[in-house]
Motif scaffolding. Structure first.
Motif, mmCIF file in Angstrom:
data_model
loop_
_atom_site.group_PDB
_atom_site.id
_atom_site.type_symbol
_atom_site.label_atom_id
_atom_site.label_comp_id
_atom_site.label_asym_id
_atom_site.label_seq_id
_atom_site.Cartn_x
_atom_site.Cartn_y
_atom_site.Cartn_z
ATOM 1 N N LEU A 172 23.622 81.324 71.821
ATOM 2 C CA LEU A 172 23.308 82.735 72.014
ATOM 3 C C LEU A 172 22.050 82.944 72.849
ATOM 4 C CD1 LEU A 172 24.085 84.053 68.425
ATOM 5 C CD2 LEU A 172 25.570 84.030 70.433
ATOM 6 N N LYS A 173 22.139 83.915 73.743
ATOM 7 C CA LYS A 173 21.005 84.256 74.595
ATOM 8 C C LYS A 173 19.897 84.936 73.784
ATOM 9 C CE LYS A 173 22.844 88.773 75.976
ATOM 10 N NZ LYS A 173 23.255 89.633 77.107
ATOM 11 N N ASN A 174 18.711 84.955 74.340
ATOM 12 C CA ASN A 174 17.507 85.586 73.778
ATOM 13 C C ASN A 174 17.001 84.901 72.509
ATOM 14 O OD1 ASN A 174 17.589 87.528 75.840
ATOM 15 N ND2 ASN A 174 18.886 88.889 74.631
ATOM 16 N N SER A 175 17.915 84.589 71.561
ATOM 17 C CA SER A 175 17.460 83.947 70.332
ATOM 18 C C SER A 175 17.402 82.427 70.455
ATOM 19 C CB SER A 175 18.372 84.339 69.163
ATOM 20 O OG SER A 175 19.726 84.105 69.467
ATOM 21 N N THR A 176 17.800 81.881 71.597
ATOM 22 C CA THR A 176 17.606 80.457 71.875
ATOM 23 C C THR A 176 16.415 80.323 72.812
ATOM 24 O OG1 THR A 176 19.952 79.928 71.581
ATOM 25 C CG2 THR A 176 18.630 78.393 72.889
ATOM 26 N N GLN A 177 15.369 79.675 72.327
ATOM 27 C CA GLN A 177 14.113 79.598 73.077
ATOM 28 C C GLN A 177 13.476 78.228 72.896
ATOM 29 O OE1 GLN A 177 11.968 82.959 71.304
ATOM 30 N NE2 GLN A 177 12.346 84.162 73.147
ATOM 31 N N ILE A 178 12.655 77.874 73.864
ATOM 32 C CA ILE A 178 11.862 76.646 73.791
ATOM 33 C C ILE A 178 10.403 77.020 73.989
ATOM 34 C CG2 ILE A 178 11.345 74.431 74.869
ATOM 35 C CD1 ILE A 178 14.796 75.923 75.253
ATOM 36 N N PHE A 179 9.577 76.691 72.998
ATOM 37 C CA PHE A 179 8.142 76.946 73.067
ATOM 38 C C PHE A 179 7.421 75.605 73.243
ATOM 39 C CE2 PHE A 179 10.083 80.188 70.449
ATOM 40 C CZ PHE A 179 9.565 81.368 70.944
ATOM 41 N N LEU A 235 16.774 81.547 76.818
ATOM 42 C CA LEU A 235 18.139 81.557 77.333
ATOM 43 C C LEU A 235 18.526 82.995 77.688
ATOM 44 C CD1 LEU A 235 20.679 79.811 77.836
ATOM 45 C CD2 LEU A 235 21.409 80.405 75.515
ATOM 46 N N THR A 236 18.942 83.222 78.923
ATOM 47 C CA THR A 236 19.209 84.580 79.402
ATOM 48 C C THR A 236 20.684 84.963 79.362
ATOM 49 O OG1 THR A 236 19.352 83.794 81.689
ATOM 50 C CG2 THR A 236 17.195 84.539 80.908
ATOM 51 N N GLN A 237 21.576 83.986 79.153
ATOM 52 C CA GLN A 237 23.006 84.262 79.083
ATOM 53 C C GLN A 237 23.638 83.422 77.978
ATOM 54 O OE1 GLN A 237 25.101 83.851 82.820
ATOM 55 N NE2 GLN A 237 23.392 84.665 84.004
ATOM 56 N N ASP A 238 24.607 83.997 77.262
ATOM 57 C CA ASP A 238 25.362 83.205 76.285
ATOM 58 C C ASP A 238 26.065 82.046 77.000
ATOM 59 O OD1 ASP A 238 24.626 84.933 74.288
ATOM 60 O OD2 ASP A 238 26.548 86.007 74.236
ATOM 61 N N ILE A 239 26.081 80.889 76.356
ATOM 62 C CA ILE A 239 26.828 79.752 76.885
ATOM 63 C C ILE A 239 28.033 79.532 75.981
ATOM 64 C CG2 ILE A 239 26.778 77.319 77.516
ATOM 65 C CD1 ILE A 239 23.798 77.513 77.882
ATOM 66 N N ASN A 240 29.211 79.875 76.480
ATOM 67 C CA ASN A 240 30.440 79.722 75.698
ATOM 68 C C ASN A 240 30.906 78.261 75.699
ATOM 69 O OD1 ASN A 240 30.680 82.532 75.136
ATOM 70 N ND2 ASN A 240 31.501 82.843 77.205
#
Length: 276
Positions: free
Chosen positions: A263-270, A124-129
């Motif tokens: 939150l961006k960066n710390s939300t990821q899909i592997f 995720l590259t941007q916070d999603i409010n």
């Protein structure tokens, strides 16, 4: 007498052509080299004496360190029997791997057959409010602003405009990692789910996370699922849904109207392909 010498010469020449030896009185193949001249006369060399031998048999098999090669090239040594220099980098997506079986035979295989995980990473590259704002239990929302950082899975693709992953046939594992914050009263237990792809459509997996009430209510989790897809093409939209066991919802009796900040960066899909 001259005829006898001539016949003897031709016989010796024929024998010389049939078996050629270097540093050895009794070659065991059509071409046999004894590196340290330690082979006995009139006897077959033992295993220790064969260690410095090189031989070519009549069937074309070549032996190094053995006089009885079982393959076209048979190398036998106490350690590190093969060294290759100057090898070039290839494309791991399409080229095969070299493997060695229990008998020391070198063969080829693919990443899929060897069950070596091949990753796809989405971040995720941007916070999603206000993510999941007003979304009730058992409902979900698409995650946008995902960027693909790595993809080594042949045939798998990602569409960032629709947040859609297209899977080829195979066995997969997905690690869905999320991190978020809430700032709502009575919100101390978050519950989420992911509908993972499956042959029946989707499979729902839940997770819960407890946290403090208020602005410091940072929480996160990982949802993992392993599945096999029989279809050659399966589409999956990356979404996160609101589960039923939490109290961070816009429904009675909590009336928490705001959503979380994903939150961006710390939300990821592997995504890992682990086999055919």
């Amino acid at each position: 007498m001259k005829k006898f010498l001539l016949i003897t010469f031709f016989l010796n020449t024929a024998l010389l052509v049939a078996q050629v030896g270097m540093n050895i009185p009794n070659p065991q193949g059509v071409y046999h080299i004894d590196g340290s001249k330690n082979n006995p006369k009139g006897k077959v060399p033992n295993k220790e004496q064969q260690k410095d031998d090189f031989i070519v048999l009549s069937n074309g098999n070549v032996g190094i360190g053995t006089i009885a090669p079982e393959n076209k090239l048979h190398i036998k040594a106490d350690s590190n029997p093969l060294k290759l220099e100057g090898l070039q980098n290839g494309s791991i997506d399409f080229e095969k791997l070299l493997i060695v079986d229990d008998n020391g035979i070198v063969k080829t295989t693919t990443l899929e057959k060897a069950s070596i995980p091949q990753p796809l990473v989405l971040t995720l590259t941007q916070d999603i409010n206000n993510f999941l704002n007003g979304v009730g239990n058992n409902s979900k929302q698409r995650i946008t602003s995902l960027a693909m950082g790595k993809n080594t899975i042949p045939g798998l693709s990602f569409n960032p405009l629709t947040s859609t992953v297209t899977f080829p046939k195979g066995m997969y594992r997905i690690n869905f990692v999320y991190e978020a914050t809430h700032d709502s009263r009575n919100c101390t237990l978050s519950s989420y789910f992911v509908d993972f792809p499956s042959n029946e459509g989707t499979t729902k997996i839940h997770t819960t996370a407890s946290h403090l009430e208020g602005g410091i209510s940072s929480h996160g989790g990982t949802i993992t699922f392993v599945f096999y897809l029989e279809n050659y093409t399966t589409n999956w939209v990356v979404e996160l849904g609101r589960g039923q066991s939490g109290n961070c919802t816009a429904s009675y009796p909590y009336y928490n109207s705001s959503g979380m900040i994903l939150l961006k960066n710390s939300t990821q899909i592997f995504i890992y392909k682990i086999g055919d």
